[in-house]
Design an enzyme around this catalytic site. Structure first.
Site, PDB file in Angstrom:
ATOM      1  N   ASP A 156       0.832  -1.208   0.000  1.00  0.00           N
ATOM      2  CA  ASP A 156       0.000   0.000   0.000  1.00  0.00           C
ATOM      3  C   ASP A 156       0.864   1.253   0.000  1.00  0.00           C
ATOM      4  O   ASP A 156       0.611   2.198   0.739  1.00  0.00           O
ATOM      5  CB  ASP A 156      -0.920  -0.016   1.222  1.00  0.00           C
ATOM      6  N   CYS A 216     -23.501  -2.272   0.761  1.00  0.00           N
ATOM      7  CA  CYS A 216     -22.385  -1.352   0.978  1.00  0.00           C
ATOM      8  C   CYS A 216     -22.687   0.029   0.414  1.00  0.00           C
ATOM      9  O   CYS A 216     -22.233   1.046   0.962  1.00  0.00           O
ATOM     10  CB  CYS A 216     -21.101  -1.914   0.373  1.00  0.00           C
ATOM     11  N   CYS A 220     -23.698   3.875   3.024  1.00  0.00           N
ATOM     12  CA  CYS A 220     -22.724   4.974   3.020  1.00  0.00           C
ATOM     13  C   CYS A 220     -23.367   6.269   3.512  1.00  0.00           C
ATOM     14  O   CYS A 220     -24.331   6.756   2.908  1.00  0.00           O
ATOM     15  CB  CYS A 220     -22.148   5.180   1.621  1.00  0.00           C
ATOM     16  N   CYS A 236     -16.030  10.555   0.617  1.00  0.00           N
ATOM     17  CA  CYS A 236     -15.792   9.412   1.498  1.00  0.00           C
ATOM     18  C   CYS A 236     -15.282   9.878   2.864  1.00  0.00           C
ATOM     19  O   CYS A 236     -14.369  10.709   2.945  1.00  0.00           O
ATOM     20  CB  CYS A 236     -14.777   8.472   0.851  1.00  0.00           C
ATOM     21  N   CYS A 263     -13.691   5.129   8.176  1.00  0.00           N
ATOM     22  CA  CYS A 263     -15.087   4.692   8.208  1.00  0.00           C
ATOM     23  C   CYS A 263     -15.141   3.229   7.797  1.00  0.00           C
ATOM     24  O   CYS A 263     -14.535   2.840   6.795  1.00  0.00           O
ATOM     25  CB  CYS A 263     -15.923   5.540   7.249  1.00  0.00           C
ATOM     26  N   CYS A 266     -19.161   0.573   4.930  1.00  0.00           N
ATOM     27  CA  CYS A 266     -19.348  -0.222   3.715  1.00  0.00           C
ATOM     28  C   CYS A 266     -18.660  -1.580   3.820  1.00  0.00           C
ATOM     29  O   CYS A 266     -19.096  -2.563   3.200  1.00  0.00           O
ATOM     30  CB  CYS A 266     -18.867   0.537   2.481  1.00  0.00           C
ATOM     31  N   CYS A 270     -20.916  -5.855   4.671  1.00  0.00           N
ATOM     32  CA  CYS A 270     -20.802  -6.850   3.592  1.00  0.00           C
ATOM     33  C   CYS A 270     -21.206  -8.240   4.085  1.00  0.00           C
ATOM     34  O   CYS A 270     -20.656  -8.746   5.071  1.00  0.00           O
ATOM     35  CB  CYS A 270     -19.370  -6.889   3.072  1.00  0.00           C
TER      36      CYS A 270
END
Length: 398
Positions: A156, A216, A220, A236, A263, A266, A270
């Site tokens: 990442d 999801c 939001c 977001c 957050c 979402c 799932c």
């Protein structure tokens, strides 16, 4: 939010040649998977560097729409993300690895505790970049020793499209929330990548198993998904509380609630999460003090106390001022008048970002007359125009 700029690419050169294993490509891949699991990875797959052409087109559309907001590094030489060979021309195979960080409790429960801050699951423990990078390096050294190849590892960090590559490698699929979903681990996977000059057999790409579900998208709070599989990062909450360096736009403040870093909505909703298990490595476990911290305590953090509390945590990267800005938004949403004292104290903070957020918090907690009196005093002494504008806007909003 997926993608941070702090780039780290570690090259392990061909200095550990050991041909004693004498494995076929398929045998080497099996041995690689065994070693990966022994090092703490929960899943592993291989794909070719030319496997994400469609994802590259989606990424260009994302940039063209300006949906990346202020994350300018995403738009820096986007061709490097479009194809791993743009980052390293010698790569022949991409090994994708995942670590399960499934929480041991429902992360949405804290949203009802309005006087406590909600920190995203991934940030409640030690920084996953450091944890996973160590494992990636160990696996890369094993691979170099086995075959004398060259490798680079990423977690990442650099210009790598981890989620499309992970789907191409069979680890899961990108759900309608644009995050990776696994049939084994739900939406809770940290991803890492090893680029290598070896040509290893590729795994088949995973298929999309979202079906008609759009839980999801529906959950939001800020409607950050203009359509399934499309994210507008500017809306977001993860972007707003982490990447965004300035005041949080007024239109999103109430929707943020008590989310003070990221957050999970979402991800947590799932249905595939029912198959996920809590991360087996204890270092991935949440710290008790970060599960549901009191807003009162967090509002009192100066820079030194902030750094001490969030040592080894990804939260530390946003700095004290942005973090306290988030805490003040949560205080304003708390409906607890007792917290107004914390916001009022921060009207004298050295940071204009903090002072502006304190003004908004007080506009939510104080009665009209008391707030107007505070605004009059503040405007007579406030030197920063952005903070003065905040007082004027909040006063006009009534």
């Amino acid at each position: 939010m997926a993608g941070r700029r702090a780039g780290v690419a570690d090259l392990c050169g061909p200095g550990f040649l050991n041909t004693d294993l004498n494995l076929s490509p398929a045998g080497l891949k099996t041995a690689l998977a065994d070693e990966a699991r022994a090092l703490g990875f929960d899943c592993v797959g291989v794909t070719a560097p030319d496997s994400i052409a469609q994802a590259a087109r989606h990424f260009r559309d994302f940039l063209d729409a300006g949906a990346h907001g202020d994350m300018d590094w995403l738009a820096d030489r986007p061709e490097r993300r479009a194809d791993p060979r743009g980052l390293w021309p010698d790569v022949r195979s991409v090994i994708m690895l995942g670590v399960n960080y499934g929480p041991d409790r429902n992360p949405l429960e804290i949203l009802a505790q309005r006087t406590r801050g909600a920190i995203s699951v991934y940030a409640q423990g030690d920084d996953y970049h450091d944890l996973i990078k160590k494992r990636l390096k160990a696996l890369a050294r094993w691979l170099v020793a086995a075959q004398g190849c060259e490798v680079k590892v990423f977690v990442d960090t650099a210009a790598v499209m981890e989620k499309p590559l992970a789907q191409a490698a069979g680890l899961g699929w990108q759900g309608k929330h644009t995050n990776l979903v696994s049939r084994e681990f739900g939406s809770w996977l940290f991803l890492g990548a090893i680029f290598t000059t070896l040509e290893l057999p590729s795994d088949g790409a995973d298929a999309d198993h979202c079906g008609s579900c759009q839980a999801c998208l529906d959950i939001c709070p800020t409607s950050a998904f203009p359509a399934p599989y499309k994210l507008d990062a500017r809306r977001c909450i993860s972007y707003l509380t982490i990447e965004n360096k300035g005041p949080i736009p007024h239109e999103f403040r109430k929707a943020i609630g008590n989310r003070i870093y990221g957050c999970d909505d979402c991800l947590a909703v799932c249905p595939w999460n029912k198959f996920a298990q809590t991360g087996r490595e204890t270092k991935l476990a949440a710290r008790d003090e970060l599960r549901a911290p009191a807003l009162t305590e967090l509002a009192r953090l100066d820079d030194a106390a902030f750094r001490a509390r969030f040592t080894k945590s990804p939260v530390k990267r946003i700095g004290r001022d942005r973090f306290v800005r988030n805490v003040l938004i949560a205080i304003g949403n708390s409906s607890d008048a007792a917290l107004a004292a914390e916001a009022e104290r921060l009207l004298d903070d050295a940071s204009p970002l903090v002072r502006g957020a304190a003004a908004w918090a007080l506009s939510q907690l104080k009665g009209r007359e008391a707030f107007e009196a505070l605004a009059a005093r503040a405007l007579s002494a406030e030197p920063d125009e952005t903070v003065r504008a905040e007082w004027r806007i909040t006063s006009a909003a009534g």
